[in-house]
Design an enzyme around this catalytic site. Sequence first.
Site, PDB file in Angstrom:
ATOM      1  N   LYS A   1       0.826  -1.215   0.000  1.00 26.82           N
ATOM      2  CA  LYS A   1       0.000   0.000   0.000  1.00 26.82           C
ATOM      3  C   LYS A   1       0.857   1.260   0.000  1.00 26.82           C
ATOM      4  O   LYS A   1       0.647   2.177  -0.791  1.00 26.82           O
ATOM      5  CB  LYS A   1      -0.909   0.004   1.242  1.00 26.82           C
ATOM      6  N   ASN A   2       1.845   1.306   0.899  1.00 25.26           N
ATOM      7  CA  ASN A   2       2.592   2.554   1.053  1.00 25.26           C
ATOM      8  C   ASN A   2       3.631   2.776  -0.033  1.00 25.26           C
ATOM      9  O   ASN A   2       4.307   3.793  -0.055  1.00 25.26           O
ATOM     10  CB  ASN A   2       3.219   2.631   2.458  1.00 25.26           C
TER      11      ASN A   2
ATOM     12  N   ARG B   1      -4.218  10.135   3.839  1.00 27.22           N
ATOM     13  CA  ARG B   1      -3.031  10.947   4.098  1.00 27.22           C
ATOM     14  C   ARG B   1      -2.187  11.116   2.828  1.00 27.22           C
ATOM     15  O   ARG B   1      -1.603  12.165   2.576  1.00 27.22           O
ATOM     16  CB  ARG B   1      -2.207  10.244   5.190  1.00 27.22           C
TER      17      ARG B   1
ATOM     18  N   CYS C   1      -5.687   7.708   8.745  1.00 23.84           N
ATOM     19  CA  CYS C   1      -5.928   7.193  10.098  1.00 23.84           C
ATOM     20  C   CYS C   1      -5.689   8.288  11.123  1.00 23.84           C
ATOM     21  O   CYS C   1      -4.751   9.073  11.004  1.00 23.84           O
ATOM     22  CB  CYS C   1      -4.984   6.019  10.386  1.00 23.84           C
TER      23      CYS C   1
ATOM     24  N   ARG D   1      -1.248  14.906  12.998  1.00 23.37           N
ATOM     25  CA  ARG D   1      -0.434  14.561  11.810  1.00 23.37           C
ATOM     26  C   ARG D   1      -0.341  15.819  10.952  1.00 23.37           C
ATOM     27  O   ARG D   1      -0.963  15.927   9.891  1.00 23.37           O
ATOM     28  CB  ARG D   1      -1.059  13.400  11.028  1.00 23.37           C
ATOM     29  N   PRO D   2       0.447  16.803  11.422  1.00 22.19           N
ATOM     30  CA  PRO D   2       0.501  18.071  10.686  1.00 22.19           C
ATOM     31  C   PRO D   2       1.168  17.895   9.322  1.00 22.19           C
ATOM     32  O   PRO D   2       1.815  16.889   9.058  1.00 22.19           O
ATOM     33  CB  PRO D   2       1.349  18.969  11.593  1.00 22.19           C
ATOM     34  N   ILE D   3       0.987  18.926   8.463  1.00 26.11           N
ATOM     35  CA  ILE D   3       1.665  18.895   7.161  1.00 26.11           C
ATOM     36  C   ILE D   3       2.639  20.072   7.069  1.00 26.11           C
ATOM     37  O   ILE D   3       3.057  20.474   5.982  1.00 26.11           O
ATOM     38  CB  ILE D   3       0.661  18.906   5.983  1.00 26.11           C
ATOM     39  N   ASP D   4       3.005  20.617   8.251  1.00 29.91           N
ATOM     40  CA  ASP D   4       3.874  21.801   8.280  1.00 29.91           C
ATOM     41  C   ASP D   4       5.201  21.584   7.545  1.00 29.91           C
ATOM     42  O   ASP D   4       5.680  22.472   6.831  1.00 29.91           O
ATOM     43  CB  ASP D   4       4.119  22.254   9.731  1.00 29.91           C
TER      44      ASP D   4
ATOM     45  N   ASP E   1       3.937   0.715  12.098  1.00 32.85           N
ATOM     46  CA  ASP E   1       2.785   0.058  11.457  1.00 32.85           C
ATOM     47  C   ASP E   1       2.600  -1.393  11.897  1.00 32.85           C
ATOM     48  O   ASP E   1       1.640  -2.048  11.493  1.00 32.85           O
ATOM     49  CB  ASP E   1       2.920   0.121   9.922  1.00 32.85           C
TER      50      ASP E   1
ATOM     51  N   ARG F   1      -8.581  -0.578   3.766  1.00 31.76           N
ATOM     52  CA  ARG F   1      -7.662   0.422   3.193  1.00 31.76           C
ATOM     53  C   ARG F   1      -6.274  -0.180   2.972  1.00 31.76           C
ATOM     54  O   ARG F   1      -5.505   0.327   2.164  1.00 31.76           O
ATOM     55  CB  ARG F   1      -7.527   1.625   4.129  1.00 31.76           C
TER      56      ARG F   1
HETATM   57  N1  EPU Z   1       5.225  14.983  10.738  1.00 33.49           N
HETATM   58  C1  EPU Z   1       5.117  16.322  11.096  1.00 33.49           C
HETATM   59  N2  EPU Z   1       4.936  17.263  10.095  1.00 33.49           N
HETATM   60  C2  EPU Z   1       4.864  16.915   8.787  1.00 33.49           C
HETATM   61  C3  EPU Z   1       4.979  15.536   8.437  1.00 33.49           C
HETATM   62  C4  EPU Z   1       5.161  14.605   9.431  1.00 33.49           C
HETATM   63  O1  EPU Z   1       5.170  16.656  12.272  1.00 33.49           O
HETATM   64  O2  EPU Z   1       4.693  17.814   7.945  1.00 33.49           O
HETATM   65  C5  EPU Z   1       5.422  13.957  11.797  1.00 33.49           C
HETATM   66  C6  EPU Z   1       4.243  12.988  11.912  1.00 33.49           C
HETATM   67  O3  EPU Z   1       3.173  13.530  12.654  1.00 33.49           O
HETATM   68  C7  EPU Z   1       4.889  11.783  12.563  1.00 33.49           C
HETATM   69  C8  EPU Z   1       6.309  11.813  11.989  1.00 33.49           C
HETATM   70  O4  EPU Z   1       6.495  13.125  11.448  1.00 33.49           O
HETATM   71  O5  EPU Z   1       4.958  11.972  13.944  1.00 33.49           O
HETATM   72  C9  EPU Z   1       6.590  10.810  10.906  1.00 33.49           C
HETATM   73  O6  EPU Z   1       5.508  10.781   9.992  1.00 33.49           O
HETATM   74  P1  EPU Z   1       5.745  10.487   8.434  1.00 33.49           P
HETATM   75  O7  EPU Z   1       5.641  11.779   7.700  1.00 33.49           O
HETATM   76  O8  EPU Z   1       6.971   9.670   8.286  1.00 33.49           O
HETATM   77  O9  EPU Z   1       4.482   9.583   8.125  1.00 33.49           O
HETATM   78  P2  EPU Z   1       3.547   9.635   6.846  1.00 33.49           P
HETATM   79  O10 EPU Z   1       4.346   9.888   5.641  1.00 33.49           O
HETATM   80  O11 EPU Z   1       2.373  10.486   7.127  1.00 33.49           O
HETATM   81  C10 EPU Z   1       3.810   7.085   6.276  1.00 33.49           C
HETATM   82  C11 EPU Z   1       2.884   5.922   6.099  1.00 33.49           C
HETATM   83  C12 EPU Z   1       2.317   5.518   7.449  1.00 33.49           C
HETATM   84  C13 EPU Z   1       3.466   5.152   8.367  1.00 33.49           C
HETATM   85  C14 EPU Z   1       4.449   6.327   8.472  1.00 33.49           C
HETATM   86  C15 EPU Z   1       5.683   6.019   9.285  1.00 33.49           C
HETATM   87  C16 EPU Z   1       1.982   6.250   3.882  1.00 33.49           C
HETATM   88  C17 EPU Z   1       0.828   6.572   3.039  1.00 33.49           C
HETATM   89  N3  EPU Z   1       1.798   6.298   5.198  1.00 33.49           N
HETATM   90  O12 EPU Z   1       3.034   8.139   6.828  1.00 33.49           O
HETATM   91  O13 EPU Z   1       1.507   4.373   7.225  1.00 33.49           O
HETATM   92  O14 EPU Z   1       2.970   4.857   9.646  1.00 33.49           O
HETATM   93  O15 EPU Z   1       4.883   6.714   7.156  1.00 33.49           O
HETATM   94  O16 EPU Z   1       6.353   4.913   8.784  1.00 33.49           O
HETATM   95  O17 EPU Z   1       3.058   5.920   3.389  1.00 33.49           O
HETATM   96  C18 EPU Z   1      -0.190   2.823   7.721  1.00 33.49           C
HETATM   97  O18 EPU Z   1       0.139   2.215   6.690  1.00 33.49           O
HETATM   98  O19 EPU Z   1      -0.994   2.345   8.570  1.00 33.49           O
HETATM   99  C19 EPU Z   1       0.373   4.147   7.977  1.00 33.49           C
HETATM  100  C20 EPU Z   1      -0.140   4.992   8.855  1.00 33.49           C
END
Ligand code: EPU
Length: 414
Positions: free
Chosen positions: A22-23, A90, A114, A119-122, A301, A394
């Site tokens: 998926k990811n 996301r 989820c 889960r900010p996008i900053d 995960d 999902r």
């Molecule tokens: N974060 C911020 N600001 C940002 C982006 C991230 O503070 O702008 C923080 C997040 O809140 C978190 C940390 O950085 O605390 C790491 O998050 P990351 O950005 O690595 O996660 P993601 O890209 O949103 C992907 C996977 C997740 C998986 C995480 C960590 C996808 C679509 N999602 O999420 O998968 O848990 O990496 O490995 O690739 C799942 O499959 O169940 C799932 C949630």
Amino acid sequence: MSCYIIEGGNRLSGEVQISGAKNAVLPILAASAAQNESTITNVPFLSDVSNTLEILEKLGIKITTENNTVTTLGNINNTVLDKDLSQKMRSSILFLGVLLGKYGEVTIYEPGGCQLGDRPIDIHIWAMEQLGAKIEKYDDKIICKGKLKGKEITLPIVSVGVTENIILAAINAKGTTIINNPAKEPEIDDLINYLNKCGNKIYYNKNSIVICENNKSHYCEYSIMPDRIEAATYIAMAASTGGELFINNVNIDHISTINEIFEKMGCIIKTDINKIYVDAPTKLYSIPEITTNPYPGFPTDMQPQIMSVLAKTEGISIIKETLFSARNKHIPELNKMGANINKKSDCLFEICGVKSLKGSTLYSKDLRGGAALITAALGAEGESTIYGVEHIIRGYEAICTKIGNIGGKIKLIK
Ligand code: EPU
């Protein structure tokens, strides 16, 4: 409301085939919007994939699907993402880099996915600003514009999504981009491999990723990597039921950290080139401490699923969750089944093993939490009803059929 009914206590045995990840497929499908024609194989049939295909179609990309193969073709005719579809996942945030990089503008919405805490996008936004984008935010709508220029960017935290977004944006930026402190998940390698096969030039240099400018791409055929979390979830299900499974279509290098933990719990694990054999005893050992970390650490995960298995070991295990502040909603549900899990804080969990779990009515609040409840219910005494099917589909392709084929009793009630 759909639910799964699971009759627990049946030992799983047999062979299971792992689907595409998926990811990995979600970023690759998003990336295809700015590439030439692509034929993508080993695509898992998941609701997040259908949503992504709908987003692509609404942007003007022609999609054809046949079994697990998707062909994407054509140019986009608009740069505004569909709000409802983007707020379901996301990964819709990745269209930020794809469209901004290629077309110089994009309108996106705060993504969904989820609910695992804040889960900010900053950092996504900050990274695009580093490349020269101008961003305007109106509530949940974000308008981004700019001709991007390559730059050296050092990530303040290791983020999978931000690393992917920078790569996706930078392939069409002027000049070279370097990402220092990138995430190194195998799914990022899969995205890089796909983009390179399309004609881009992206490579690792020590602890950095280098992305060279490239404004043209060519036809590409690409097979999605196997889902390491799905594979590990089936190992957890074998462990929960004292079962014996042959798990096929796995990249064993991707799950060695997870295998080590199951071995410490007492499971026999043997690996071949792309297969895993797991034989789980009926009594498992606790693990003093598991801490989730970015790859190659223990993946967040798999945190909920391993907790379901630890709930039935002898002794006390500790889990520290370091990525998500609310990846703990499975705990009260497992406790309803007779588990003894104490939430010391939002991210620190003490699992006091019990002899057995009992079937119950359970609510899955997110994808991996849902997989954990299925794992627990398969190894519990009696019947469980699990609501929240929409989260589980999902990320797990054909989960009822796969579990049914290895002797699990699970029914989907619509
Ligand atoms: N974060 C911020 N600001 C940002 C982006 C991230 O503070 O702008 C923080 C997040 O809140 C978190 C940390 O950085 O605390 C790491 O998050 P990351 O950005 O690595 O996660 P993601 O890209 O949103 C992907 C996977 C997740 C998986 C995480 C960590 C996808 C679509 N999602 O999420 O998968 O848990 O990496 O490995 O690739 C799942 O499959 O169940 C799932 C949630």
